[in-house]
Motif scaffolding. Sequence first.
Motif, mmCIF file in Angstrom:
data_model
loop_
_atom_site.group_PDB
_atom_site.id
_atom_site.type_symbol
_atom_site.label_atom_id
_atom_site.label_comp_id
_atom_site.label_asym_id
_atom_site.label_seq_id
_atom_site.Cartn_x
_atom_site.Cartn_y
_atom_site.Cartn_z
ATOM 1 N N PRO A 70 45.778 -3.381 64.683
ATOM 2 C CA PRO A 70 46.910 -2.829 63.941
ATOM 3 C C PRO A 70 47.441 -1.551 64.576
ATOM 4 C CG PRO A 70 44.848 -2.254 62.861
ATOM 5 C CD PRO A 70 44.485 -3.137 64.037
ATOM 6 N N GLU A 71 48.581 -1.162 64.125
ATOM 7 C CA GLU A 71 49.090 0.162 64.453
ATOM 8 C C GLU A 71 48.171 1.153 63.733
ATOM 9 O OE1 GLU A 71 53.042 2.697 63.397
ATOM 10 O OE2 GLU A 71 53.202 0.521 63.257
ATOM 11 N N ILE A 72 47.889 2.282 64.356
ATOM 12 C CA ILE A 72 46.996 3.258 63.724
ATOM 13 C C ILE A 72 47.610 4.655 63.802
ATOM 14 C CG2 ILE A 72 44.719 4.379 63.812
ATOM 15 C CD1 ILE A 72 43.580 1.807 64.900
ATOM 16 N N GLU A 73 47.496 5.352 62.711
ATOM 17 C CA GLU A 73 47.996 6.724 62.651
ATOM 18 C C GLU A 73 46.831 7.584 62.162
ATOM 19 O OE1 GLU A 73 52.014 6.757 60.735
ATOM 20 O OE2 GLU A 73 51.083 8.381 59.601
ATOM 21 N N VAL A 74 46.528 8.654 62.883
ATOM 22 C CA VAL A 74 45.378 9.492 62.498
ATOM 23 C C VAL A 74 45.847 10.910 62.168
ATOM 24 C CG1 VAL A 74 43.145 10.433 63.237
ATOM 25 C CG2 VAL A 74 43.849 8.154 64.006
ATOM 26 N N HIS A 75 45.400 11.411 61.049
ATOM 27 C CA HIS A 75 45.699 12.790 60.647
ATOM 28 C C HIS A 75 44.390 13.545 60.474
ATOM 29 C CE1 HIS A 75 49.872 11.657 59.958
ATOM 30 N NE2 HIS A 75 49.375 10.514 59.500
ATOM 31 N N ILE A 76 44.334 14.730 61.045
ATOM 32 C CA ILE A 76 43.100 15.522 60.988
ATOM 33 C C ILE A 76 43.294 16.680 60.011
ATOM 34 C CG2 ILE A 76 41.456 16.890 62.336
ATOM 35 C CD1 ILE A 76 42.424 15.317 64.836
ATOM 36 N N VAL A 77 42.363 16.798 59.074
ATOM 37 C CA VAL A 77 42.428 17.885 58.087
ATOM 38 C C VAL A 77 42.039 19.199 58.769
ATOM 39 C CG1 VAL A 77 41.356 18.796 55.980
ATOM 40 C CG2 VAL A 77 41.886 16.352 56.159
ATOM 41 N N LYS A 78 42.826 20.221 58.560
ATOM 42 C CA LYS A 78 42.485 21.542 59.104
ATOM 43 C C LYS A 78 41.279 22.080 58.356
ATOM 44 C CE LYS A 78 46.360 24.072 61.127
ATOM 45 N NZ LYS A 78 46.507 23.155 62.168
ATOM 46 N N SER A 79 40.318 22.608 59.087
ATOM 47 C CA SER A 79 39.085 23.036 58.439
ATOM 48 C C SER A 79 38.446 24.179 59.194
ATOM 49 C CB SER A 79 38.117 21.849 58.387
ATOM 50 O OG SER A 79 36.838 22.277 57.995
ATOM 51 N N ALA A 80 37.717 25.009 58.477
ATOM 52 C CA ALA A 80 36.970 26.086 59.112
ATOM 53 C C ALA A 80 35.479 25.791 59.105
ATOM 54 C CB ALA A 80 37.242 27.393 58.377
ATOM 55 N N GLU A 81 35.094 24.616 58.601
ATOM 56 C CA GLU A 81 33.674 24.238 58.564
ATOM 57 C C GLU A 81 33.185 23.949 59.989
ATOM 58 O OE1 GLU A 81 31.821 23.937 55.750
ATOM 59 O OE2 GLU A 81 33.474 24.402 54.386
ATOM 60 N N ALA A 82 31.882 24.034 60.196
ATOM 61 C CA ALA A 82 31.315 23.698 61.501
ATOM 62 C C ALA A 82 31.636 22.236 61.819
ATOM 63 C CB ALA A 82 29.810 23.907 61.486
ATOM 64 N N PRO A 83 31.844 21.934 63.090
ATOM 65 C CA PRO A 83 32.249 20.563 63.427
ATOM 66 C C PRO A 83 31.149 19.534 63.161
ATOM 67 C CG PRO A 83 31.932 21.879 65.418
ATOM 68 C CD PRO A 83 31.789 22.810 64.262
ATOM 69 N N THR A 84 31.587 18.367 62.727
ATOM 70 C CA THR A 84 30.668 17.239 62.521
ATOM 71 C C THR A 84 31.184 16.060 63.340
ATOM 72 O OG1 THR A 84 31.895 16.849 60.484
ATOM 73 C CG2 THR A 84 29.753 17.907 60.280
ATOM 74 N N GLY A 85 30.403 14.980 63.311
ATOM 75 C CA GLY A 85 30.643 13.884 64.255
ATOM 76 C C GLY A 85 31.836 13.009 63.942
ATOM 77 N N VAL A 86 32.282 12.299 64.975
ATOM 78 C CA VAL A 86 33.403 11.377 64.800
ATOM 79 C C VAL A 86 33.166 10.002 65.429
ATOM 80 C CG1 VAL A 86 35.141 13.166 64.552
ATOM 81 C CG2 VAL A 86 34.596 12.313 66.842
ATOM 82 N N GLY A 87 32.056 9.831 66.129
ATOM 83 C CA GLY A 87 31.817 8.545 66.784
ATOM 84 C C GLY A 87 31.708 7.397 65.804
ATOM 85 N N GLU A 88 31.064 7.649 64.667
ATOM 86 C CA GLU A 88 30.825 6.585 63.707
ATOM 87 C C GLU A 88 31.734 6.601 62.471
ATOM 88 O OE1 GLU A 88 26.250 5.711 63.872
ATOM 89 O OE2 GLU A 88 26.602 7.795 64.377
ATOM 90 N N PRO A 89 32.067 7.782 61.938
ATOM 91 C CA PRO A 89 32.699 7.811 60.609
ATOM 92 C C PRO A 89 34.032 7.072 60.477
ATOM 93 C CG PRO A 89 31.796 9.957 61.142
ATOM 94 C CD PRO A 89 31.721 9.145 62.399
ATOM 95 N N GLY A 90 34.703 6.762 61.571
ATOM 96 C CA GLY A 90 35.956 6.012 61.466
ATOM 97 C C GLY A 90 35.744 4.554 61.108
ATOM 98 N N THR A 91 34.538 4.058 61.374
ATOM 99 C CA THR A 91 34.270 2.621 61.190
ATOM 100 C C THR A 91 34.137 2.185 59.724
ATOM 101 O OG1 THR A 91 33.291 2.464 63.398
ATOM 102 C CG2 THR A 91 32.618 0.788 61.811
ATOM 103 N N PRO A 92 33.340 2.866 58.894
ATOM 104 C CA PRO A 92 33.069 2.302 57.558
ATOM 105 C C PRO A 92 34.285 2.012 56.669
ATOM 106 C CG PRO A 92 31.496 4.046 58.076
ATOM 107 C CD PRO A 92 32.542 4.082 59.146
ATOM 108 N N PRO A 93 35.303 2.892 56.606
ATOM 109 C CA PRO A 93 36.368 2.605 55.627
ATOM 110 C C PRO A 93 37.342 1.497 56.037
ATOM 111 C CG PRO A 93 36.356 4.946 56.304
ATOM 112 C CD PRO A 93 35.503 4.199 57.254
ATOM 113 N N ALA A 94 37.366 1.111 57.309
ATOM 114 C CA ALA A 94 38.405 0.176 57.777
ATOM 115 C C ALA A 94 38.332 -1.173 57.044
ATOM 116 C CB ALA A 94 38.284 -0.022 59.285
ATOM 117 N N GLY A 95 37.130 -1.740 56.993
ATOM 118 C CA GLY A 95 36.970 -3.053 56.368
ATOM 119 C C GLY A 95 37.359 -3.045 54.892
#
Lengths: 154, 734
Positions: B682-707
């Motif tokens: 599909p076409e995909i559009e990604v928006h990143i929330v501005k945050s001051a929290e310490a960085p966390t991972g992105v390799g996996e978290p995109g996968t679970p909500p898609a299905g």
Amino acid sequence: MTKFTLNGKTVTYKGDANKTLLWFVREDEGLTGSKFGCGVAMCGACTMHLNGNPVRACSTPMSAVNGATVTTIEGISSKVANAVQSAWETLDVVQCGYCQSGQIMSAVALLKNNPSPSDADIDSAMNGNLCRCATYHRIRAAIHNAASQLAKEA
Amino acid sequence: MNLFRFIPQPLKVSRRQFIRVSSLAGAGFAIGGISLPLSVSGKAAEDAPEKAVEQAGYGHFIKITPDNKVTVVIKHLDKGQGVTTGLTAIVAEELDASWEQMHWEFAPADATKYNNLFWGPVQGTGGSSSIANSWMQLRQAGAAARQLLIQAAAKKWKVSAADISVSQGRVKHTSGKSFSFGELANLAAQEIPPQNPVLKNPAQFTLIGTPHIPRIDSKEKSRGKAQYTIDVKLPGMLRAVILHPPRFGATIKSVDKTAAMKIKGVRQVVETPRGVGVIADSYWTALQARNVLKVDWDESLVEKRSSSDLWREYKDLAKKEGGVVRNDGDVNAAFNNADKTIELAFEFPYLAHATMEPLNCTVQIKGDHCEIWTGSQIQTLDQGTLAQITGLPLSNIKVNTQFAGGSFGRRAVPDSDFVLDAALIAKASGLNVPIAMQWAREDDMRGGRYRPMAYHTFKAAIDKKGNLSAWHQRVVSQSLLRGTPFEGMIQGPVDPTITEGGHTLPYHIENLKVDAHEAKVGIPILWWRSVGHTHNAFATEVFFDEVARSLEQDPVEFRLKLLKDHPRHAGVLKLAAEKAGWGKKLPANKSRGVAVHESFNSFVAQVAEVTVNKNGSFKVDKIVCAVDCGIAVTPDVIKAQMEGGIGFGLGAVLGEQITIADGKVEQSNFFDYFPMRMENMPEIEVHIVKSAEAPTGVGEPGTPPAGPAVANALRHFSKKPITVLPIGNKIDLA
């Protein structure tokens, strides 16, 4: 004996005529840009150009390349190839990168035949090239980007 | 011997160690007797000056050389997720280097220096932890190196350090004079590093967070020049393939290698505990020889059940209560007082990782040294495996980490299966040359280590006021951790990876219970991009929509109502809904669906838009994704990971499954295992929330909500909720 042109150089091969082009190029010629992914022409990681057309080298026997001109990712240098590779770099298409030589070889062949492909044209030309990192989104954008770059230069 | 219990245990990661190291990492790394990740001190000064010229070392994470290159030593595996770019950017930021002068190299295997700070004394990559665990460590290293350059310049110029600044790779004095890093490299190596280097305030970042920091590996990967394990060339190297048994757990009874040995170029056929190895001059030759081997297997210990048997057993198990992992309020009372209840069950198949590079490892055992070249994801475990096989100490085992042609978890193997294949073949051969062991695609597809099958049952209670008053989830699946070096991470009655994402359900529900069973099956399994979240996110988010539907509540509004205590979930949900135009009218053949899920401390919401045709066939047109992963270090890489994670998750939900018939894997290659291809992306559009929290991972978290986002979109047209995966390309219309 099989004799053919590989990236502009004449090469010869004697041996099992069923051996596939991919393994000859990778192991005998030491050109490792073309990758092994499936061995059955289902993933496109090994895509090379045979007389200008994209083929799956993992399923192309050496008996089929006699007299042919073969180009691999190491040997592409046309205007189209440059546009495609710089689009790939500008848009940072790659992730693991393993399939990308094959993707680029398919994309170059597509743009040579069809300078301004639609999304549907891209789907049909690129559907045989698997990418487990699913960089498809950017591959599509990069092909459009290369096409418009080439149109500007023309 | 049961092959799949052949597990080295060099190091146990206990929960205690895990907490100890993580809390240290959180509090700043240069405390508690752990040395600063910058180990120059006065050592370079003691060395011969010419040696210092050769390479002025900046500790084990940063090297600054007189040619003005800054090389960051990358302790994690880059398997596409972009850590070579991300980790290098962290150093470049604190160092105030120019991006053009930045280089990188993979670290050697040495857990004393390069351990994952979240994992205790283990070097490895996984759980989307690379940036998160390295964040403070590399910032400190970068800031310390910057301080050394300033000290060196101050001495050289005989000025106060306070009058010196650094930007874009130059060290400048207020008078206007300046040095490149390269010019100061040798001098800086003689300085004493600061004990507490001063870090930037994130507001001062000039590189981190900029929209597009160019990927540091793009060029070589777009030109066929990047080197993967399959490309390694070494003098005298031979090639090897292995014939695994047709069923998991079988061992060799006898081998007839007569025909194989007659093929020109075949060197040896060897027996190993994991199968029959063929060593030859070329891969092609080895493969031909493997095809003519005749092997009699001992199948007395094999798994012979089929997928259908397992489903039956899983469903039986699900009738009984399992180990309880969460129990809020009083679920039974709530069900007894319910006005109505809603029930649903879900079936998730085994999934293959199917990395584009079929697994491989090159090994050389020579004298008292062993060396491997591979896309090693947990170097310490691979070292441990090799130590066990060769009888050599860890220090004699060298791991040359290569670019990995994908992993998705497959290379983080507790028993190092593909490394073992290479090592066992090399050992059995007695040869001291390098041996490049390569799996064919079929070996890879049938090599096990699948995302486990999972069966989920759900029951929700609606009270008389129309509130969701109780939620009960039960899961049956195999344990990923039990019997592995990671078993120490099981604290409760069952492996927490079975219910992760389920027992952490963020919705405010007074009475909530989650229990689970660990099924005992001889099919080897492994974490697969986002681990337990792969099935828990799907099941919980689809069931949640069923509840919303039954209450005639808007799925976004209803979620937000129950996410009051979870602002980061709510934040991504609102952003995705807004960007996707949630609530705006669509043509009659289109619909939207939503899902939100936290995994690995990152928060992702996605809105899917689908088109459904009159015959039930459908297309996923678009996914709008919002992610909150704390400070966005390299935003374009984050976007790429969301895009790829969505494609990976969606491919699995639409078409992938591994099925078992009488203990044998039915699929073998990409003609019967169907990952995402171009036409379905599909076409995909990604928006990143501005945050001051310490960085966390992105390799996996995109996968679970898609299905679940897609399944929830399809629900507008489907007869029943989607509960059996994969969906395929058609749904039953309502």
